[in-house]
Write a protein that holds these residues in place. Structure first.
Motif, PDB file in Angstrom:
ATOM      1  N   GLU A 140      -7.661   8.586  -9.663  1.00  0.00           N
ATOM      2  CA  GLU A 140      -7.150   7.279 -10.093  1.00  0.00           C
ATOM      3  C   GLU A 140      -6.183   6.712  -9.059  1.00  0.00           C
ATOM      4  O   GLU A 140      -6.229   5.516  -8.745  1.00  0.00           O
ATOM      5  N   ILE A 141      -5.320   7.570  -8.544  1.00  0.00           N
ATOM      6  CA  ILE A 141      -4.340   7.134  -7.553  1.00  0.00           C
ATOM      7  C   ILE A 141      -5.043   6.678  -6.275  1.00  0.00           C
ATOM      8  O   ILE A 141      -4.743   5.617  -5.728  1.00  0.00           O
ATOM      9  N   GLU A 142      -5.998   7.475  -5.783  1.00  0.00           N
ATOM     10  CA  GLU A 142      -6.721   7.116  -4.560  1.00  0.00           C
ATOM     11  C   GLU A 142      -7.491   5.812  -4.735  1.00  0.00           C
ATOM     12  O   GLU A 142      -7.512   4.969  -3.831  1.00  0.00           O
ATOM     13  N   ALA A 149       7.156   5.039 -15.501  1.00  0.00           N
ATOM     14  CA  ALA A 149       7.135   6.504 -15.601  1.00  0.00           C
ATOM     15  C   ALA A 149       8.135   7.102 -14.615  1.00  0.00           C
ATOM     16  O   ALA A 149       8.345   6.583 -13.522  1.00  0.00           O
ATOM     17  N   LYS A 150       8.743   8.202 -15.003  1.00  0.00           N
ATOM     18  CA  LYS A 150       9.640   8.962 -14.121  1.00  0.00           C
ATOM     19  C   LYS A 150       8.846  10.137 -13.584  1.00  0.00           C
ATOM     20  O   LYS A 150       8.255  10.901 -14.344  1.00  0.00           O
ATOM     21  N   TRP A 151       8.818  10.266 -12.250  1.00  0.00           N
ATOM     22  CA  TRP A 151       7.970  11.295 -11.652  1.00  0.00           C
ATOM     23  C   TRP A 151       8.498  11.711 -10.290  1.00  0.00           C
ATOM     24  O   TRP A 151       9.299  11.018  -9.681  1.00  0.00           O
ATOM     25  N   GLU A 152       8.020  12.846  -9.833  1.00  0.00           N
ATOM     26  CA  GLU A 152       8.253  13.321  -8.465  1.00  0.00           C
ATOM     27  C   GLU A 152       6.935  13.846  -7.942  1.00  0.00           C
ATOM     28  O   GLU A 152       6.140  14.412  -8.691  1.00  0.00           O
ATOM     29  N   TRP A 153       6.728  13.664  -6.654  1.00  0.00           N
ATOM     30  CA  TRP A 153       5.482  14.057  -6.009  1.00  0.00           C
ATOM     31  C   TRP A 153       5.824  14.914  -4.807  1.00  0.00           C
ATOM     32  O   TRP A 153       6.678  14.559  -3.989  1.00  0.00           O
ATOM     33  N   THR A 154       5.148  16.027  -4.672  1.00  0.00           N
ATOM     34  CA  THR A 154       5.298  16.879  -3.503  1.00  0.00           C
ATOM     35  C   THR A 154       3.965  16.903  -2.779  1.00  0.00           C
ATOM     36  O   THR A 154       2.942  17.236  -3.382  1.00  0.00           O
ATOM     37  N   GLY A 155       3.994  16.500  -1.504  1.00  0.00           N
ATOM     38  CA  GLY A 155       2.763  16.467  -0.718  1.00  0.00           C
ATOM     39  C   GLY A 155       2.059  17.810  -0.731  1.00  0.00           C
ATOM     40  O   GLY A 155       2.675  18.853  -0.615  1.00  0.00           O
ATOM     41  N   GLY A 156       0.754  17.774  -0.896  1.00  0.00           N
ATOM     42  CA  GLY A 156      -0.037  18.988  -0.929  1.00  0.00           C
ATOM     43  C   GLY A 156      -0.072  19.649  -2.303  1.00  0.00           C
ATOM     44  O   GLY A 156      -0.919  20.484  -2.563  1.00  0.00           O
ATOM     45  N   TYR A 179       0.832  -1.199   0.000  1.00  0.00           N
ATOM     46  CA  TYR A 179       0.000   0.000   0.000  1.00  0.00           C
ATOM     47  C   TYR A 179       0.865   1.246   0.000  1.00  0.00           C
ATOM     48  O   TYR A 179       1.731   1.410   0.864  1.00  0.00           O
ATOM     49  N   GLY A 180       0.653   2.122  -0.973  1.00  0.00           N
ATOM     50  CA  GLY A 180       1.387   3.372  -0.994  1.00  0.00           C
ATOM     51  C   GLY A 180       1.314   4.053  -2.345  1.00  0.00           C
ATOM     52  O   GLY A 180       0.911   3.470  -3.351  1.00  0.00           O
ATOM     53  N   LEU A 181       1.724   5.291  -2.346  1.00  0.00           N
ATOM     54  CA  LEU A 181       1.695   6.118  -3.541  1.00  0.00           C
ATOM     55  C   LEU A 181       2.573   5.535  -4.642  1.00  0.00           C
ATOM     56  O   LEU A 181       2.159   5.446  -5.802  1.00  0.00           O
ATOM     57  N   ALA A 238       0.955   2.501  -6.276  1.00  0.00           N
ATOM     58  CA  ALA A 238      -0.225   2.880  -7.057  1.00  0.00           C
ATOM     59  C   ALA A 238       0.181   3.504  -8.389  1.00  0.00           C
ATOM     60  O   ALA A 238      -0.347   3.140  -9.443  1.00  0.00           O
ATOM     61  N   ILE A 239       1.143   4.411  -8.356  1.00  0.00           N
ATOM     62  CA  ILE A 239       1.571   5.058  -9.598  1.00  0.00           C
ATOM     63  C   ILE A 239       2.260   4.054 -10.506  1.00  0.00           C
ATOM     64  O   ILE A 239       2.052   4.050 -11.722  1.00  0.00           O
ATOM     65  N   TYR A 240       3.045   3.149  -9.930  1.00  0.00           N
ATOM     66  CA  TYR A 240       3.688   2.117 -10.749  1.00  0.00           C
ATOM     67  C   TYR A 240       2.647   1.241 -11.441  1.00  0.00           C
ATOM     68  O   TYR A 240       2.793   0.907 -12.623  1.00  0.00           O
ATOM     69  N   LEU A 241       1.619   0.857 -10.716  1.00  0.00           N
ATOM     70  CA  LEU A 241       0.579   0.018 -11.319  1.00  0.00           C
ATOM     71  C   LEU A 241      -0.180   0.761 -12.424  1.00  0.00           C
ATOM     72  O   LEU A 241      -0.582   0.159 -13.421  1.00  0.00           O
ATOM     73  N   LEU A 242      -0.357   2.055 -12.247  1.00  0.00           N
ATOM     74  CA  LEU A 242      -1.077   2.853 -13.235  1.00  0.00           C
ATOM     75  C   LEU A 242      -0.217   3.204 -14.453  1.00  0.00           C
ATOM     76  O   LEU A 242      -0.710   3.217 -15.584  1.00  0.00           O
ATOM     77  N   ARG A 243       1.056   3.522 -14.224  1.00  0.00           N
ATOM     78  CA  ARG A 243       1.948   3.941 -15.310  1.00  0.00           C
ATOM     79  C   ARG A 243       3.333   3.328 -15.096  1.00  0.00           C
ATOM     80  O   ARG A 243       4.285   4.006 -14.704  1.00  0.00           O
ATOM     81  N   PRO A 244       3.476   2.018 -15.342  1.00  0.00           N
ATOM     82  CA  PRO A 244       4.766   1.358 -15.102  1.00  0.00           C
ATOM     83  C   PRO A 244       5.913   2.046 -15.846  1.00  0.00           C
ATOM     84  O   PRO A 244       5.784   2.378 -17.020  1.00  0.00           O
TER      85      PRO A 244
END
Length: 88
Positions: A46-48, A22-29, A9-11, A14-20
Motif C-alpha cells: 500500500e505504501i509503495e 497515526a503515530k508511528w516509527e519506521w526503521t529502514g529494512g 514524494y516520501g514515506l 504516503a503514510i499520512y495519506l493512508l492513515r492520517p
C-alpha cells in the motif's frame, strides 16, 4: 533546470495519506517499529503504491522555478548531502 524536485514524494506523506494522524516509527529494512493507531498499519505494498501515485502526480506538473529558487533548492540539497557524507 530539467531535474525534477519532489516536494511531496516520501514515506511520511504516503503514510499520512493512508492513515492520517497515526503515530508511528519506521526503521529502514525492518518497517514499522511502532504503530499507535486503532486502524491497521498500511502494508508495504500500500505504501509503495501510494508513493508511486504521489511521484506520478508530481511528475505530471510542469513546475518552473526561478533561477534564484533553483539555486536555493539545490544549495540546500547540497548542504544536506554534505552533512550526510561528513563533508560539511
Amino acid at each position: 533546470m530539467d531535474t525534477k524536485i519532489y516536494k511531496f514524494y516520501g514515506l511520511d506523506t504516503a503514510i499520512y495519506l493512508l492513515r492520517p494522524g497515526a503515530k508511528w516509527e519506521w526503521t529502514g529494512g525492518v518497517g514499522f517499529t511502532r504503530w499507535e493507531d486503532p486502524r491497521p498499519c498500511p502494508t508495504k505494498e500500500e505504501i509503495e503504491e501510494t508513493m508511486a501515485k504521489i511521484k506520478a502526480f508530481e511528475e505530471s506538473i510542469n513546475t518552473i522555478y526561478t533561477t534564484e529558487q533553483w539555486e536555493q533548492i539545490t544549495g540546500q540539497q547540497r548542504m544536506i548531502e554534505e552533512a550526510i557524507n561528513g563533508n560539511a
